[in-house]
Design an enzyme around this catalytic site. Structure first.
Site, PDB file in Angstrom:
ATOM      1  N   HIS A 102       1.719   4.579  -2.808  1.00 29.28           N
ATOM      2  CA  HIS A 102       1.826   6.023  -2.574  1.00 29.28           C
ATOM      3  C   HIS A 102       3.188   6.543  -3.032  1.00 29.28           C
ATOM      4  CE1 HIS A 102      -1.907   6.134  -0.399  1.00 29.28           C
ATOM      5  NE2 HIS A 102      -1.453   5.441   0.631  1.00 29.28           N
ATOM      6  N   HIS A 116       0.835  -1.208   0.000  1.00 29.86           N
ATOM      7  CA  HIS A 116       0.000   0.000   0.000  1.00 29.86           C
ATOM      8  C   HIS A 116       0.869   1.258   0.000  1.00 29.86           C
ATOM      9  CE1 HIS A 116      -3.591   2.377   1.098  1.00 29.86           C
ATOM     10  NE2 HIS A 116      -2.736   3.064   1.835  1.00 29.86           N
ATOM     11  N   GLU A 117       1.825   1.298   0.910  1.00 33.74           N
ATOM     12  CA  GLU A 117       2.701   2.466   1.002  1.00 33.74           C
ATOM     13  C   GLU A 117       3.585   2.605  -0.241  1.00 33.74           C
ATOM     14  OE1 GLU A 117       2.398   4.842   3.185  1.00 33.74           O
ATOM     15  OE2 GLU A 117       0.859   3.735   4.267  1.00 33.74           O
TER      16      GLU A 117
END
Length: 156
Positions: free
Chosen positions: A21, A17-18
């Site tokens: 980003h 997920h990170e």
């Protein structure tokens, strides 16, 4: 064992997920100050590439990405240095960075499911598949009470 697998999958989901980003911020021209595996305090700096510091942290549950300007410290006058701040980018790029984490989780789920299906998972065969199948294994999922299977000694 299930708890350990659950924790490892949860950590992988957070890191992926990170990473979403992170990639979106880089593609949008935003400065990424740090990408960390685990949560601070910092145990070691793995590398520094450009303005980005890659760190390994002491709390091993997930990770984080620190994008320049995503907090209030960049507010005020604009300078040349602030053009690569999160808050100075158009709203569409900010949304792109925020949504990228979710998109990466969806892609990660797709890869995991596809991998499990490609490797093969145990499943029930249809009658037509059963005729041509090789390497068949029988698995008893449940045995009804007072059934001939139970009297014969079969157990799940």
């Amino acid at each position: 064992m299930e708890i350990i697998i659950f924790i490892l999958v949860l950590i992988a989901l957070i890191v992926v997920h990170e990473f979403g980003h992170f990639v979106a911020a880089k593609l949008s021209g935003m400065r990424v100050d740090e990408f960390g595996l685990g949560y601070p305090p910092c145990a070691a700096t793995i590398a520094t590439v450009g303005d980005t510091k890659y760190t390994l942290n002491w709390l091993p549950f997930g990770g984080f990405v620190k994008i320049y300007g995503e907090d209030a410290e960049v507010q005020g006058t604009r300078s040349l240095r602030q053009r690569n701040a999160f808050t100075d980018k158009p709203r569409i790029l900010q949304v792109f960075v925020l949504v990228a984490g979710i998109v990466m989780n969806i892609l990660f789920a797709y890869v995991l499911i596809t991998g499990a299906l490609v490797m093969g998972t145990p499943r029930a065969l249809s009658d037509s598949e059963l005729i041509e199948a090789t390497n068949i294994q029988l698995a008893v999922a449940d045995v009804l009470q007072s059934s001939p299977a139970m009297r014969a000694g079969l157990a799940p």
